[in-house]
Design a protein around this motif. Structure first.
Motif, PDB file in Angstrom:
ATOM      1  N   THR A 110       7.878  -7.072   1.220  1.00  0.00           N
ATOM      2  CA  THR A 110       8.240  -6.956  -0.195  1.00  0.00           C
ATOM      3  C   THR A 110       7.006  -6.989  -1.080  1.00  0.00           C
ATOM      4  O   THR A 110       6.917  -6.285  -2.093  1.00  0.00           O
ATOM      5  N   TYR A 111       6.040  -7.829  -0.714  1.00  0.00           N
ATOM      6  CA  TYR A 111       4.770  -7.876  -1.443  1.00  0.00           C
ATOM      7  C   TYR A 111       4.074  -6.515  -1.424  1.00  0.00           C
ATOM      8  O   TYR A 111       3.548  -6.046  -2.456  1.00  0.00           O
ATOM      9  N   LYS A 139       5.423  -3.589  -1.158  1.00  0.00           N
ATOM     10  CA  LYS A 139       6.164  -2.605  -1.959  1.00  0.00           C
ATOM     11  C   LYS A 139       6.208  -2.973  -3.436  1.00  0.00           C
ATOM     12  O   LYS A 139       5.916  -2.141  -4.313  1.00  0.00           O
ATOM     13  N   ASP A 140       6.582  -4.204  -3.749  1.00  0.00           N
ATOM     14  CA  ASP A 140       6.764  -4.601  -5.143  1.00  0.00           C
ATOM     15  C   ASP A 140       5.502  -5.153  -5.787  1.00  0.00           C
ATOM     16  O   ASP A 140       5.307  -5.027  -7.001  1.00  0.00           O
ATOM     17  N   LEU A 162       2.080  -4.651  -4.504  1.00  0.00           N
ATOM     18  CA  LEU A 162       0.978  -3.688  -4.444  1.00  0.00           C
ATOM     19  C   LEU A 162       1.436  -2.262  -4.690  1.00  0.00           C
ATOM     20  O   LEU A 162       0.616  -1.343  -4.761  1.00  0.00           O
ATOM     21  N   HIS A 163       2.742  -2.052  -4.770  1.00  0.00           N
ATOM     22  CA  HIS A 163       3.347  -0.756  -5.120  1.00  0.00           C
ATOM     23  C   HIS A 163       3.032   0.339  -4.106  1.00  0.00           C
ATOM     24  O   HIS A 163       2.872   1.511  -4.458  1.00  0.00           O
ATOM     25  N   SER A 198       4.334   2.723  -1.057  1.00  0.00           N
ATOM     26  CA  SER A 198       5.632   3.321  -0.758  1.00  0.00           C
ATOM     27  C   SER A 198       6.281   2.583   0.410  1.00  0.00           C
ATOM     28  O   SER A 198       5.579   1.942   1.215  1.00  0.00           O
ATOM     29  N   SER A 230      -6.277  -5.243  -2.484  1.00  0.00           N
ATOM     30  CA  SER A 230      -5.398  -4.277  -3.153  1.00  0.00           C
ATOM     31  C   SER A 230      -5.568  -2.862  -2.615  1.00  0.00           C
ATOM     32  O   SER A 230      -4.659  -2.042  -2.778  1.00  0.00           O
ATOM     33  N   SER A 267       2.540 -14.779  -9.109  1.00  0.00           N
ATOM     34  CA  SER A 267       2.224 -13.505  -8.452  1.00  0.00           C
ATOM     35  C   SER A 267       2.370 -13.689  -6.963  1.00  0.00           C
ATOM     36  O   SER A 267       2.415 -14.827  -6.460  1.00  0.00           O
TER      37      SER A 267
END
Length: 423
Positions: free
Chosen positions: A251-252, A254-255, A257-258, A260, A313, A379
């Motif tokens: 989840t970290y 995807k949500d 570090l955005h 895919s 990141s 965060s």
């Protein structure tokens, strides 16, 4: 026992030994496969059922809470009736429950099924570990322990692959993943039907019957009880370490570090490769350097890796950090099947490793909701760092102050190896 030893050389595994290890590995792999399906899709299920991510994260907590119940039920049963039969019943039970999750009409029904699944999952690890460790020669326990524990990483890896295939090639969604969980477990039942019963258990059972030894008498011994409490604390720290670095991480990615969903899954596959490598190598190394020394080494090494793991990141650094993190986390875990089995009283070896492992799991069960809450209020990086620093320290300290019984004979007919330090 069906083992082959030479006076001056290392022991080798017989065909039956290998089947027992493969059966235990496969059972734990399929168990982890079903567990990590929830980790990978709980955000999708939350959307379908209209509940919060925190509520959905409680599904994993519910599964972990029920594990000690399964460890107690199936463990005590296996100490009376034998490893093989009880393992097969346990696999059949959790396979059916996992399959039924595909048809849950709402969150409440899914929660009930996950509670039941936790009972089956709780029985699997202790029985599989005791059967495998009782079968293999003492000289091979470290390596086999590392291989066996990596069923957890394999299950995660298979869940990631299945998720990619299901989501990209079909419209089955998360329900299709749960439906698949029954198929590999059927193979596990087939393999277990070809494994003979543990001769160590048969000898121990005969001795216990002859001496009229009871569970109350065994647990009343001060050393056994103190060791039980110590191992529960050790396994609490261990489970915080593994779940703390695994459950929230997809989840970290995807949500937080955005990345895919597909990229997040590829990263998961990569760091599970690190887990497989670390667990196998460190498990084997524990045969030479000792169980506790390997655990302390891996836990201490996790601290300087943590900033790379939690604060990177860019894709390259995230891959490197997660690979190294799972190498050391599962490297420490690779010791555990052998370590707990060797420290367990012979008469309750089906019950003792599983109950210490799963009670530790139960105490660590609120890890994911806590990390999700901290991520929401601060965060994901903050959440990972503040929960994992004390955990790594705790694992290192608990391992350092404990005892080990590396090479300890599990039966009267088995010769110890080296100079084990009895707990």
């Amino acid at each position: 026992m069906d083992v082959h030893k030479t006076p001056d050389g290392p022991a080798t595994l017989s065909r039956d030994d290998k089947r027992a290890v493969f059966a235990a590995l496969l059972g734990w792999t399929m168990d982890a496969f079903d567990y990590f399906i929830v980790v990978l899709v709980y955000a999708d299920i939350a959307t379908d059922f209209g509940v919060s991510l925190t509520d959905m994260a409680f599904l994993t907590t519910a599964t972990l809470i029920m594990r000690p119940v399964g460890a107690a039920i199936f463990g005590l049963w296996a100490d009376k009736a034998g490893r093989k039969k009880v393992l097969m019943i346990d696999v059949g039970f959790y396979s059916l429950v996992g399959f039924l999750c595909a048809f849950a009409p709402n969150y409440t029904w899914l929660l009930v099924l996950r509670l039941l699944y936790g009972i089956g999952m709780g029985g699997e690890w202790g029985l599989g570990a005791s059967l495998a460790m009782e079968k293999v020669p003492p000289q091979r326990r470290g390596l086999v322990s590392g291989i066996l524990q990596q069923g957890y990483a394999l299950g995660y890896l298979f869940a990631a692959i299945a998720y990619l295939l299901i989501t990209n090639l079909t419209d089955w969604g998360w329900r299709g993943l749960f439906a698949l969980s029954v198929l590999p477990a059927l193979l596990s039942l087939f393999v277990r039907s070809r494994v003979t019963e543990s001769e160590v258990w048969q000898e121990t059972k005969a001795n216990a019957t002859r001496n009229k030894t009871t569970l109350r008498q065994i647990l009343a011994a001060p050393t056994v009880l103190r060791r039980l409490v110590y191992l529960i604390l050790l396994m609490t720290a261990f489970n915080w370490m593994s779940h703390g670095t695994q459950d929230v991480y997809p989840t970290y990615l995807k949500d937080g570090l955005h990345f895919s969903p597909n990229t997040a899954l590829y990263i998961a596959m990569l760091y599970n490769g690190g887990a497989l490598l670390g667990g196998t190598l460190m498990g084997a190394a524990s045969e030479r350097f000792g169980r506790r020394a390997v655990v302390v080494f891996c836990a201490v090494l996790g601290l300087p890796i943590l900033p790379l793991f939690a604060a990177s990141s860019t894709l390259g650094l995230v891959c490197l950090g997660s690979f190294l993190m799972q190498f050391v986390v599962q490297g420490a875990w690779g010791v555990i099947p052998a370590h707990l089995t060797e420290l367990s009283p012979a008469e309750i070896r089906g019950f003792y490793p599983g109950i210490t492992y799963q009670l530790g799991n139960c105490l660590a069960a609120f890890n994911l909701p806590i990390q999700e809450h901290l991520a929401a209020t601060h965060s994901y990086t903050f959440s990972l760092v503040v929960t994992l620093i004390p955990v790594f320290v705790a694992v290192a300290v608990f391992a350092a102050i404990g005892k080990e019984a590396r090479g300890h004979a599990l039966s009267r007919g088995e010769h110890p190896v080296g100079d084990p330090v009895a707990a």
